[in-house]
Every structure is written in structure tokens, then in C-alpha cells.
Design a protein around this motif. Sequence first.
Motif, PDB file in Angstrom:
ATOM      1  N   ARG A   1      38.312  -9.302  17.011  1.00  0.00           N
ATOM      2  CA  ARG A   1      39.682  -9.649  17.671  1.00  0.00           C
ATOM      3  C   ARG A   1      39.951 -11.576  17.158  1.00  0.00           C
ATOM      4  N   THR A   2      40.552 -11.706  17.415  1.00  0.00           N
ATOM      5  CA  THR A   2      40.694 -12.779  16.119  1.00  0.00           C
ATOM      6  C   THR A   2      41.365 -14.340  17.896  1.00  0.00           C
TER       7      THR A   2
ATOM      8  N   GLU B   1      33.322  -6.416  24.673  1.00  0.00           N
ATOM      9  CA  GLU B   1      33.723  -5.873  24.641  1.00  0.00           C
ATOM     10  C   GLU B   1      33.186  -4.247  24.074  1.00  0.00           C
ATOM     11  N   ARG B   2      32.057  -5.378  23.093  1.00  0.00           N
ATOM     12  CA  ARG B   2      31.096  -4.377  22.077  1.00  0.00           C
ATOM     13  C   ARG B   2      29.891  -3.397  23.064  1.00  0.00           C
ATOM     14  N   ALA B   3      30.140  -3.899  24.939  1.00  0.00           N
ATOM     15  CA  ALA B   3      30.000  -3.221  25.948  1.00  0.00           C
ATOM     16  C   ALA B   3      30.200  -2.074  26.416  1.00  0.00           C
ATOM     17  N   LEU B   4      31.928  -1.880  26.499  1.00  0.00           N
ATOM     18  CA  LEU B   4      32.905  -0.843  26.372  1.00  0.00           C
ATOM     19  C   LEU B   4      32.938  -0.329  25.148  1.00  0.00           C
ATOM     20  N   LEU B   5      32.501  -0.678  24.362  1.00  0.00           N
ATOM     21  CA  LEU B   5      32.418   0.530  22.599  1.00  0.00           C
ATOM     22  C   LEU B   5      31.724   0.696  23.008  1.00  0.00           C
ATOM     23  N   GLU B   6      30.180   0.684  22.922  1.00  0.00           N
ATOM     24  CA  GLU B   6      28.930   1.106  22.967  1.00  0.00           C
ATOM     25  C   GLU B   6      29.275   2.496  24.275  1.00  0.00           C
ATOM     26  N   GLY B   7      29.583   1.879  25.879  1.00  0.00           N
ATOM     27  CA  GLY B   7      29.335   3.001  26.626  1.00  0.00           C
ATOM     28  C   GLY B   7      30.635   3.915  26.014  1.00  0.00           C
ATOM     29  N   LEU B   8      32.051   4.032  25.692  1.00  0.00           N
ATOM     30  CA  LEU B   8      32.655   4.891  25.185  1.00  0.00           C
ATOM     31  C   LEU B   8      31.950   5.551  23.834  1.00  0.00           C
ATOM     32  N   VAL B   9      31.383   5.124  23.299  1.00  0.00           N
ATOM     33  CA  VAL B   9      30.822   5.698  21.988  1.00  0.00           C
ATOM     34  C   VAL B   9      29.384   6.439  22.647  1.00  0.00           C
ATOM     35  N   SER B  10      28.528   6.460  23.595  1.00  0.00           N
ATOM     36  CA  SER B  10      27.459   7.311  23.723  1.00  0.00           C
ATOM     37  C   SER B  10      28.598   8.074  24.805  1.00  0.00           C
ATOM     38  N   ARG B  11      29.989   8.016  24.952  1.00  0.00           N
ATOM     39  CA  ARG B  11      30.243   9.479  26.291  1.00  0.00           C
ATOM     40  C   ARG B  11      30.484  10.101  25.232  1.00  0.00           C
ATOM     41  N   ALA B  12      31.409   9.386  23.855  1.00  0.00           N
ATOM     42  CA  ALA B  12      31.775  10.765  23.301  1.00  0.00           C
ATOM     43  C   ALA B  12      30.840  11.359  21.923  1.00  0.00           C
ATOM     44  N   GLN B  13      29.433  11.272  21.814  1.00  0.00           N
ATOM     45  CA  GLN B  13      28.169  10.863  21.849  1.00  0.00           C
ATOM     46  C   GLN B  13      28.006  12.882  21.877  1.00  0.00           C
TER      47      GLN B  13
ATOM     48  N   GLN C   1      30.966  -1.709  14.562  1.00  0.00           N
ATOM     49  CA  GLN C   1      31.079  -2.406  14.000  1.00  0.00           C
ATOM     50  C   GLN C   1      31.853  -3.742  14.782  1.00  0.00           C
ATOM     51  N   VAL C   2      31.500  -4.917  15.453  1.00  0.00           N
ATOM     52  CA  VAL C   2      32.318  -5.930  16.151  1.00  0.00           C
ATOM     53  C   VAL C   2      32.362  -7.216  15.522  1.00  0.00           C
ATOM     54  N   ARG C   3      34.110  -7.837  14.874  1.00  0.00           N
ATOM     55  CA  ARG C   3      33.528  -8.732  14.464  1.00  0.00           C
ATOM     56  C   ARG C   3      34.828  -9.462  14.586  1.00  0.00           C
ATOM     57  N   HIS C   4      33.884 -10.730  14.724  1.00  0.00           N
ATOM     58  CA  HIS C   4      35.819 -12.260  15.099  1.00  0.00           C
ATOM     59  C   HIS C   4      36.623 -11.829  13.456  1.00  0.00           C
ATOM     60  N   GLU C   5      37.839 -10.990  13.856  1.00  0.00           N
ATOM     61  CA  GLU C   5      38.683 -11.018  12.129  1.00  0.00           C
ATOM     62  C   GLU C   5      39.496 -10.103  13.181  1.00  0.00           C
ATOM     63  N   GLY C   6      40.513 -10.717  11.827  1.00  0.00           N
ATOM     64  CA  GLY C   6      42.230 -10.077  12.621  1.00  0.00           C
ATOM     65  C   GLY C   6      41.603  -8.170  11.624  1.00  0.00           C
ATOM     66  N   ALA C   7      42.611  -7.570  12.739  1.00  0.00           N
ATOM     67  CA  ALA C   7      42.592  -5.889  12.172  1.00  0.00           C
ATOM     68  C   ALA C   7      42.746  -5.707  10.950  1.00  0.00           C
ATOM     69  N   GLY C   8      44.085  -6.189  10.267  1.00  0.00           N
ATOM     70  CA  GLY C   8      44.629  -5.720   8.797  1.00  0.00           C
ATOM     71  C   GLY C   8      43.527  -5.605   8.129  1.00  0.00           C
ATOM     72  N   SER C   9      42.464  -7.029   7.327  1.00  0.00           N
ATOM     73  CA  SER C   9      41.491  -7.134   6.780  1.00  0.00           C
ATOM     74  C   SER C   9      40.121  -5.894   7.142  1.00  0.00           C
ATOM     75  N   LEU C  10      39.893  -5.942   8.675  1.00  0.00           N
ATOM     76  CA  LEU C  10      39.055  -5.254   9.300  1.00  0.00           C
ATOM     77  C   LEU C  10      39.693  -3.512   8.729  1.00  0.00           C
TER      78      LEU C  10
ATOM     79  N   PRO D   1      44.452  -8.871  25.827  1.00  0.00           N
ATOM     80  CA  PRO D   1      44.676  -7.946  25.049  1.00  0.00           C
ATOM     81  C   PRO D   1      43.328  -8.620  23.682  1.00  0.00           C
ATOM     82  N   PRO D   2      42.584  -7.752  22.682  1.00  0.00           N
ATOM     83  CA  PRO D   2      42.261  -8.453  22.178  1.00  0.00           C
ATOM     84  C   PRO D   2      43.324  -7.561  20.595  1.00  0.00           C
ATOM     85  N   ALA D   3      43.495  -8.098  20.156  1.00  0.00           N
ATOM     86  CA  ALA D   3      44.315  -8.542  18.808  1.00  0.00           C
ATOM     87  C   ALA D   3      44.152  -7.457  17.778  1.00  0.00           C
ATOM     88  N   LEU D   4      43.483  -6.399  17.678  1.00  0.00           N
ATOM     89  CA  LEU D   4      43.322  -5.501  17.323  1.00  0.00           C
ATOM     90  C   LEU D   4      44.000  -4.263  18.015  1.00  0.00           C
ATOM     91  N   PRO D   5      44.840  -3.805  17.198  1.00  0.00           N
ATOM     92  CA  PRO D   5      45.586  -3.002  17.518  1.00  0.00           C
ATOM     93  C   PRO D   5      45.237  -1.684  17.455  1.00  0.00           C
TER      94      PRO D   5
END
Length: 148
Positions: free
Chosen positions: A31-32, A44-56, A67-76, A138-142
Motif C-alpha cells: 500500500r502506498t 489488511e494483514r489481518a484480512l489476508l491472514e484469514g484468507l490464507v488460512s481458508r486457502a490452506q 508479506q505486507v509492506r508500505h511499498e508500491g506494486a511494481g517494485s514489490l 482501496p489499496p494501491a496494489l493492483p
Amino acid sequence: MDCLPGTEELLDAAADEAVARGAVLHVVHGRTSRRPGSGILDAERALLEGLVSRAQLPRPGLVVHLQVRHEGAGSLLLDAADGAQLLVLGRRPSSAERRSSGTGTTLLLRAPCSLLLVAVERSAPPADRPDDPDGVGPPALPAAAGRA
């Protein structure tokens, strides 16, 4: 991952690829926002942790690193692609109101690994999607997933 509708579909596709390859799934989110300390990344990390648990659940041997970082999509995503077997990206239907970014093009031209493009639908947001208390939208990451 971008925490928008379709994130769960994208995560499932990436998880299936990781299992098929016997690989660790690396899920990345950035997210930028101009206000990195606002708590949105934590939500958003908490949301993704829940989605990851469901996927597992249906994939008991799947190992996921989030990995959740304050960084733009391209470089990340380019960092995530380094050393990866596959970079799984989401593609949403375009709309007249939404300007497309150059992130996908950058990844197609510069990613050091294969890419899998997954079509994801725009639908209602997940019920457990975090609120946006700082009003940045919404988050900046596509739509993008992890590396398999």
C-alpha cells in the motif's frame, strides 16, 4: 494481493499452483498510502491472514509466507518475482472509470519468471474487508498474488 473482490479467487489459483509445484506460496501486499501509520496495513494483514488460512484448509501441506509492506506494486512484485518459479497476477475487467496502470506491463517486460494471469470478477467486497478509516480508498496494489 489487493484486498479487493476477487482476492480469494486469485489466492486459490496461486495456492493450487504452489501445491502442484511443491513450492512455498509467497503472498505479497503493498500500500502506498500517504499515511502509513494509519492502521490500514494492519487491518489488511489481518484480512489476508484469514484468507490464507481458508486457502490452506483444503491444501494441508501448503506453506504460505505473507508479506505486507508500505511499498508500491511494481517494485514489490518485481522483488517477489526474483527467484520465483511463477508470478500469479489477477486481471480485473476494465471499466471506463478506471485508468489502467503500467504495473502489469512492467511485470510482463521485466519479471524474471513466468507469469500466470488469472481473470477475477468484480463482485461484492468480502464481509470481513477492513474499513478505510483514513479515506484513501482501496489499496494501491493492483490484483496480484504471490510467487509459487
